[in-house]
Design a protein around this motif. Structure first.
Motif, PDB file in Angstrom:
ATOM      1  N   GLY A 247     -13.311  10.464  -3.053  1.00  0.00           N
ATOM      2  CA  GLY A 247     -12.541  11.694  -3.165  1.00  0.00           C
ATOM      3  C   GLY A 247     -11.971  11.873  -4.558  1.00  0.00           C
ATOM      4  N   ALA A 248     -11.607  13.105  -4.867  1.00  0.00           N
ATOM      5  CA  ALA A 248     -11.070  13.407  -6.200  1.00  0.00           C
ATOM      6  C   ALA A 248      -9.599  13.064  -6.326  1.00  0.00           C
ATOM      7  CB  ALA A 248     -11.272  14.899  -6.507  1.00  0.00           C
ATOM      8  N   ALA A 249      -8.892  12.943  -5.194  1.00  0.00           N
ATOM      9  CA  ALA A 249      -7.447  12.710  -5.251  1.00  0.00           C
ATOM     10  C   ALA A 249      -7.157  11.319  -5.812  1.00  0.00           C
ATOM     11  CB  ALA A 249      -6.842  12.837  -3.854  1.00  0.00           C
ATOM     12  N   PRO A 250      -6.268  11.217  -6.812  1.00  0.00           N
ATOM     13  CA  PRO A 250      -5.885   9.902  -7.327  1.00  0.00           C
ATOM     14  C   PRO A 250      -5.040   9.155  -6.309  1.00  0.00           C
ATOM     15  CG  PRO A 250      -4.494  11.594  -8.277  1.00  0.00           C
ATOM     16  CD  PRO A 250      -5.541  12.308  -7.472  1.00  0.00           C
ATOM     17  N   ARG A 251      -4.955   7.847  -6.451  1.00  0.00           N
ATOM     18  CA  ARG A 251      -4.114   7.069  -5.564  1.00  0.00           C
ATOM     19  C   ARG A 251      -2.655   7.392  -5.853  1.00  0.00           C
ATOM     20  NH1 ARG A 251      -6.363   0.983  -5.121  1.00  0.00           N
ATOM     21  NH2 ARG A 251      -5.488   1.205  -3.045  1.00  0.00           N
ATOM     22  N   LEU A 252      -1.914   7.723  -4.826  1.00  0.00           N
ATOM     23  CA  LEU A 252      -0.527   8.119  -5.023  1.00  0.00           C
ATOM     24  C   LEU A 252       0.326   6.907  -5.357  1.00  0.00           C
ATOM     25  CD1 LEU A 252       0.271  10.727  -2.222  1.00  0.00           C
ATOM     26  CD2 LEU A 252      -0.511  11.118  -4.560  1.00  0.00           C
ATOM     27  N   PRO A 253       1.238   7.056  -6.329  1.00  0.00           N
ATOM     28  CA  PRO A 253       2.152   5.955  -6.633  1.00  0.00           C
ATOM     29  C   PRO A 253       3.227   5.852  -5.569  1.00  0.00           C
ATOM     30  CG  PRO A 253       2.714   7.881  -7.944  1.00  0.00           C
ATOM     31  CD  PRO A 253       1.451   8.225  -7.199  1.00  0.00           C
ATOM     32  N   GLY A 254       3.824   4.668  -5.441  1.00  0.00           N
ATOM     33  CA  GLY A 254       4.949   4.504  -4.534  1.00  0.00           C
ATOM     34  C   GLY A 254       6.174   5.210  -5.070  1.00  0.00           C
ATOM     35  N   ILE A 255       7.145   5.463  -4.208  1.00  0.00           N
ATOM     36  CA  ILE A 255       8.324   6.211  -4.634  1.00  0.00           C
ATOM     37  C   ILE A 255       9.119   5.465  -5.696  1.00  0.00           C
ATOM     38  CG2 ILE A 255       8.468   7.416  -2.434  1.00  0.00           C
ATOM     39  CD1 ILE A 255      10.783   5.566  -1.682  1.00  0.00           C
ATOM     40  N   ASP A 256       8.911   4.137  -5.795  1.00  0.00           N
ATOM     41  CA  ASP A 256       9.616   3.347  -6.808  1.00  0.00           C
ATOM     42  C   ASP A 256       8.867   3.278  -8.132  1.00  0.00           C
ATOM     43  OD1 ASP A 256       7.498   1.809  -5.974  1.00  0.00           O
ATOM     44  OD2 ASP A 256       8.705   0.151  -5.219  1.00  0.00           O
ATOM     45  N   GLY A 257       7.676   3.877  -8.179  1.00  0.00           N
ATOM     46  CA  GLY A 257       6.887   3.846  -9.403  1.00  0.00           C
ATOM     47  C   GLY A 257       6.211   2.516  -9.664  1.00  0.00           C
ATOM     48  N   LEU A 258       6.299   1.591  -8.727  1.00  0.00           N
ATOM     49  CA  LEU A 258       5.719   0.255  -8.904  1.00  0.00           C
ATOM     50  C   LEU A 258       4.448   0.138  -8.076  1.00  0.00           C
ATOM     51  CD1 LEU A 258       9.010  -1.865  -8.624  1.00  0.00           C
ATOM     52  CD2 LEU A 258       7.849  -1.071 -10.713  1.00  0.00           C
ATOM     53  N   GLY A 259       3.334   0.470  -8.670  1.00  0.00           N
ATOM     54  CA  GLY A 259       2.067   0.371  -7.971  1.00  0.00           C
ATOM     55  C   GLY A 259       1.836   1.521  -7.008  1.00  0.00           C
ATOM     56  N   LYS A 260       0.802   1.364  -6.180  1.00  0.00           N
ATOM     57  CA  LYS A 260       0.409   2.434  -5.266  1.00  0.00           C
ATOM     58  C   LYS A 260       1.356   2.517  -4.081  1.00  0.00           C
ATOM     59  CE  LYS A 260      -2.702  -0.285  -2.351  1.00  0.00           C
ATOM     60  NZ  LYS A 260      -4.033  -0.387  -1.739  1.00  0.00           N
ATOM     61  N   MET A 261       1.380   3.679  -3.449  1.00  0.00           N
ATOM     62  CA  MET A 261       2.136   3.860  -2.224  1.00  0.00           C
ATOM     63  C   MET A 261       1.501   3.009  -1.134  1.00  0.00           C
ATOM     64  SD  MET A 261       3.122   7.470  -0.317  1.00  0.00           S
ATOM     65  CE  MET A 261       4.106   8.039  -1.711  1.00  0.00           C
TER      66      MET A 261
END
Length: 354
Positions: free
Chosen positions: A191-205
């Motif tokens: 898919g074209a959607a990038p991996r969403l970051p976690g709300i803390d900005g530390l790695g992926k959600m």
């Protein structure tokens, strides 16, 4: 949020998730919305991979067992339709375990250790005392899942490409041994959607990271998580220029805000200075509340009848059992083993037994 699927018709699709907890916005952006679109014109099976969930949760079987229904609720709440998509429970399909065992004879340990996805996931989990054999063989198990359904297309993130590649290596090995095409090669749809970051900005959600907005989160929890989101630590005053790169609020606006032009305008204003974080967070909160409200309401209605959820999974698993056993028969034949189809139990190796 994903690549167009208008040109995809008549494909046989296998996809799924490991049930380790309720699903979140990252799943919605990265796979769930894509699956809803794909089910309209393709034969799609969604596998609830509870056996694979045990490869790093063997000490928490209750967690995996309870998560099966949670994942099913999320699937149905976002719009996956049992009339269009087959849902199957991995542990209810014995053919998958036997295919895994047969395929393991075609793969070396060094090849498994070279798989980039396995290396990355092993480091992320920090296995003490070594990697469980079940986890190391995860690519072989996934190859069994895909080939057992005669799938020719797997929608998955870019990080899953090495697993698809290894599946095709196993396909080629089986076909080479058979001297004909027994299994189909697999195409990978990223898919074209990038991996969403976690709300803390530390790695992926992620569920395990505790940095995700769940599809089932109530309104106040969504708002609390949005207000905690990482933005730009250097953006101390409204008039200060801010960075949109690495800014979780902008990452989620880009993923879910339907007004693309307004997002671009806000990004320009933020980079120039004169736009506060709270303005952006309030906009994101409103968008997510609107997005998740109908999903949460459908989920609550479905949860009121757990027996119906179990029935959907049971029916799909029974249907899938026949499909997977047909493929297993073909592979057993390649290895010279008895099959249901040929009923070769009168072969010399059996008649010679005491």
């Amino acid at each position: 949020m994903f690549d167009t699927t208008s040109g995809l018709r008549g494909r046989t699709i296998l996809t799924g998730d490991r049930p380790t907890g309720a699903l979140h916005l990252g799943h919605l952006a990265g796979s769930l919305s894509l699956r809803v679109a794909l089910q309209e014109s393709n034969a799609q099976t969604v596998l609830v991979a509870d056996l694979q969930a045990l490869t790093d949760n063997a000490g928490q079987p209750a967690k995996v067992r309870s998560a099966v229904r949670e994942v099913m609720l999320d699937y149905l709440a976002v719009g996956l339709d049992p009339a269009k998509t087959t849902f199957a429970l991995q542990s209810g399909l014995p053919a998958l375990a036997e295919l895994t065992m047969l395929y393991m004879n075609l793969v070396t340990v060094p090849r498994l250790l070279r798989n980039p996805t396995i290396r990355t996931e092993t480091e992320a989990r920090g296995f003490a005392g070594g990697v469980p054999a079940g986890f190391l063989c995860y690519p072989v198990s996934q190859a069994a899942d895909i080939t057992a359904f005669d799938a020719d297309l797997v929608p998955a993130g870019a990080d899953q490409a090495p697993l698809i590649e290894q599946t095709n290596e196993i396909v080629e090995a089986v076909n080479r041994q058979a001297g004909t095409r027994v299994l189909r090669r697999i195409d990978h749809l990223a898919g074209a959607a990038p991996r969403l970051p976690g709300i803390d900005g530390l790695g992926k959600m992620s569920k395990s990271g505790g940095n995700a907005i769940l599809l089932s989160d109530p309104p106040e929890e969504i708002r609390r998580k949005v207000m905690r989101m990482f933005t730009d630590p250097g953006h101390l005053r409204v008039e200060d220029p801010g960075r949109t790169e690495g800014n979780v609020v902008f990452a989620l606006l880009e993923a879910f805000d339907p007004d693309r032009g307004e997002v671009e305008r806000l990004a320009e204003q933020y980079r120039a200075g004169g736009l506060g974080d709270m303005v952006l967070k309030r906009r994101l909160d409103g968008i997510l509340q609107e997005l998740l409200r109908p999903i949460r309401e459908r989920r609550a209605a479905l949860a009121a009848d757990p027996g119906a959820i179990d029935a959907v999974l049971r029916t799909g698993t029974e249907l899938a059992r026949g499909r997977t056993e047909t493929v297993l028969d073909r592979v057993r034949d390649v290895f010279g083993l008895a099959t249901r189809r040929t009923r070769r139990f009168d072969a010399p190796v059996f008649t010679a037994l005491p």
